[in-house]
Each structure stands twice: as C-alpha cells, then as structure tokens.
Design an enzyme around this catalytic site. Structure first.
Site, PDB file in Angstrom:
ATOM      1  N   LYS A  38      -5.244 -23.309  25.788  1.00 37.73           N
ATOM      2  CA  LYS A  38      -6.054 -23.461  27.004  1.00 37.73           C
ATOM      3  C   LYS A  38      -7.393 -24.125  26.691  1.00 37.73           C
ATOM      4  CE  LYS A  38      -6.139 -19.044  28.153  1.00 37.73           C
ATOM      5  NZ  LYS A  38      -5.401 -18.475  27.007  1.00 37.73           N
TER       6      LYS A  38
ATOM      7  N   ARG B 195      -5.849 -20.346  13.301  1.00 34.96           N
ATOM      8  CA  ARG B 195      -6.902 -20.990  14.096  1.00 34.96           C
ATOM      9  C   ARG B 195      -8.281 -20.832  13.444  1.00 34.96           C
ATOM     10  NH1 ARG B 195      -7.394 -19.710  20.482  1.00 34.96           N
ATOM     11  NH2 ARG B 195      -8.055 -17.632  19.846  1.00 34.96           N
TER      12      ARG B 195
ATOM     13  N   ARG C 230     -12.016 -16.512  14.316  1.00 35.90           N
ATOM     14  CA  ARG C 230     -12.524 -15.558  15.302  1.00 35.90           C
ATOM     15  C   ARG C 230     -12.202 -14.140  14.858  1.00 35.90           C
ATOM     16  NH1 ARG C 230     -10.897 -17.283  21.378  1.00 35.90           N
ATOM     17  NH2 ARG C 230     -10.421 -15.068  21.450  1.00 35.90           N
TER      18      ARG C 230
HETATM   19  P1  AMP Z   1     -10.502 -15.552  25.061  1.00 34.22           P
HETATM   20  O1  AMP Z   1     -11.494 -16.361  24.306  1.00 34.22           O
HETATM   21  O2  AMP Z   1     -10.233 -16.097  26.444  1.00 34.22           O
HETATM   22  O3  AMP Z   1      -9.223 -15.312  24.284  1.00 34.22           O
HETATM   23  O4  AMP Z   1     -11.168 -14.106  25.303  1.00 34.22           O
HETATM   24  C1  AMP Z   1     -11.551 -13.277  24.228  1.00 34.22           C
HETATM   25  C2  AMP Z   1     -11.697 -11.847  24.691  1.00 34.22           C
HETATM   26  O5  AMP Z   1     -12.727 -11.769  25.692  1.00 34.22           O
HETATM   27  C3  AMP Z   1     -10.473 -11.226  25.346  1.00 34.22           C
HETATM   28  O6  AMP Z   1      -9.549 -10.704  24.394  1.00 34.22           O
HETATM   29  C4  AMP Z   1     -11.111 -10.147  26.205  1.00 34.22           C
HETATM   30  O7  AMP Z   1     -11.512  -9.039  25.423  1.00 34.22           O
HETATM   31  C5  AMP Z   1     -12.375 -10.832  26.705  1.00 34.22           C
HETATM   32  N1  AMP Z   1     -12.131 -11.586  27.954  1.00 34.22           N
HETATM   33  C6  AMP Z   1     -12.190 -12.935  28.141  1.00 34.22           C
HETATM   34  N2  AMP Z   1     -11.909 -13.256  29.410  1.00 34.22           N
HETATM   35  C7  AMP Z   1     -11.661 -12.088  30.055  1.00 34.22           C
HETATM   36  C8  AMP Z   1     -11.286 -11.762  31.378  1.00 34.22           C
HETATM   37  N3  AMP Z   1     -11.096 -12.701  32.318  1.00 34.22           N
HETATM   38  N4  AMP Z   1     -11.108 -10.441  31.685  1.00 34.22           N
HETATM   39  C9  AMP Z   1     -11.315  -9.480  30.770  1.00 34.22           C
HETATM   40  N5  AMP Z   1     -11.640  -9.722  29.486  1.00 34.22           N
HETATM   41  C10 AMP Z   1     -11.817 -11.015  29.127  1.00 34.22           C
END
Ligand code: AMP
Length: 208
Positions: free
Chosen positions: A13, A127, A154
């Site tokens: 994404k 990654r 990460r």
């Molecule tokens: P991402 O970078 O999108 O994979 O997000 C990393 C982490 O941030 C996720 O595993 C969640 O803990 C939190 N997070 C990101 N976006 C959301 C969302 N829309 N709702 C809830 N938690 C989120």
C-alpha cells in the site's frame, strides 16, 4: 481524486500510495506514518498508541478517527487524497463516509491490493525503511537508493507481531472489501507483481 487503499500489512500500500501521490498530485494520508511520528515525538497521542502498535493491535477507533478527521479538514487535502492504512474497521469506514458526506466529498475508488499470506510474511521480514525519506526497501539494500539515508527494520515487522497484525487484518479489516464492494467503489488488483505492474493495473481502472 479521493482514494482508499486496502490490503494486508506488506501488500504494498505504501509503495502504491507514493506512486499515486506523485502521479496525481494528491496528499498521502497514512495513519501508520502519523502514529509512528507521534510515537517518535513522544506526544500524548504517541504515548497512547505505542503499546497497541508494538503488539500489532489496532489503536482505538476513537483516536484514529479523530486524527483522520483533522487531517481531511486541512487545506491541502482538498486537492484529493489517498488514505493508506485507514479505514481498518467497520466503525472507521462508516465514520469516514459520514465525515466525507459532511465535507460534501466522497471516495472515488477503494483499491484492494491483494497478496497471498505466505508472500506477506516473507515481504515483511525483509522490509527495510529509510529513516530519512521513508523509502521502502529490502534487506538487500545497504543504504537508501533515493537519498542514501540509513535503513532500518520497523519495530512491528518482527515475526510475532507480524502474525498478530495478519490476524487482526483478517478479522477486522478484510470485511471492508465487502463494504466497498457493496458501495460499488471496489477495485481489486493483484499485488503479487512488480510494483510498476501493480500501479499500471490501478491506473487502468482509475484513469483509463
Ligand atoms: P501501518 O503502518 O499502516 O502498518 O500501521 C502500523 C500500526 O499502526 C498498526 O499495526 C496499528 O497498530 C496502527 N494503526 C495504523 N492505522 C490504524 C488504523 N486505521 N486503526 C487502528 N490502528 C492503526
């Protein structure tokens, strides 16, 4: 153009969001990036979010919905946006629809980037992110090919957290595919291809 990107963690994404932003001059709204920046800055939001993120759990809806609402009201979001990592629950999806209705706007497409689970685990454990510019690379890269900045893994890309993030995705987020299908906004693309090919498939639908 207002877009939502759906897909499991590691589906690509972030990579596709970057291409969409560069091509269509829209803003990138990544809730994960906003939350990580808050954690790094040690803000109250970051302190609240960190334990959920470290465990691969979702940050509470009320917190995330509030920050997306604020971001959508900023002036630059008027030119269009791509939401990356939001919505992740039915409550978030409904709140997004309601907020956009209030702003007199709507989603043009919800793009689901689809990748098999075994590919996801492999991708996430490989990654690497650039600390300086956010470039998404792999363990094969020694430094960022874009800005030469340092690369790092990460914190939540470790095997235990990845497993939980995938479970959370299956349970809470994958039903949104049906939600957007029902709203006649869904575009499904095969994410198990070269990123340029994925992008070409997206463009073929959103800007034929
Ligand atoms: P991402 O970078 O999108 O994979 O997000 C990393 C982490 O941030 C996720 O595993 C969640 O803990 C939190 N997070 C990101 N976006 C959301 C969302 N829309 N709702 C809830 N938690 C989120």
């Amino acid at each position: 153009m207002n877009l939502v990107l759906l897909g499991a963690p590691g589906a690509g994404k972030g990579t596709q969001a970057k291409k969409l932003v560069d091509t269509y001059d829209i803003v990138h709204i990544s809730t994960g990036n906003i939350l990580r920046a808050s954690v790094k800055a040690g803000t109250p939001l970051g302190l609240e979010a960190q334990s959920y993120m470290d465990a691969g759990e979702l940050v509470p809806d009320s917190v995330v919905i509030g920050l997306v609402k604020e971001r959508l009201q900023e002036e630059d979001a008027e030119k269009g946006f791509v939401l990356d990592g939001f919505p992740r629950t039915a409550t978030q999806a409904v709140a997004l629809t309601t907020e956009l209705d209030e702003l007199g706007r709507g989603i043009d497409y919800a793009i689901a980037v689809e990748v098999a689970p075994e590919v996801i685990v492999e991708r996430l454990s490989n990654r690497q992110l650039c600390k300086a510019c956010g470039y998404i690379g792999t363990k094969g890269d020694t430094s960022c090919p874009v800005c030469s900045g340092p690369l790092h893994q990460r914190d939540d890309d470790n095997p235990d957290t990845v497993r939980n993030r995938l479970e959370v995705y299956t349970k809470s987020t994958s039903p949104l595919i049906d939600y957007y299908h029902g709203a006649d906004l869904l575009v499904e693309v095969n994410g198990d291809q070269d990123p340029d090919e994925v992008f070409a498939d997206i463009q073929a639908v959103i800007a034929p």
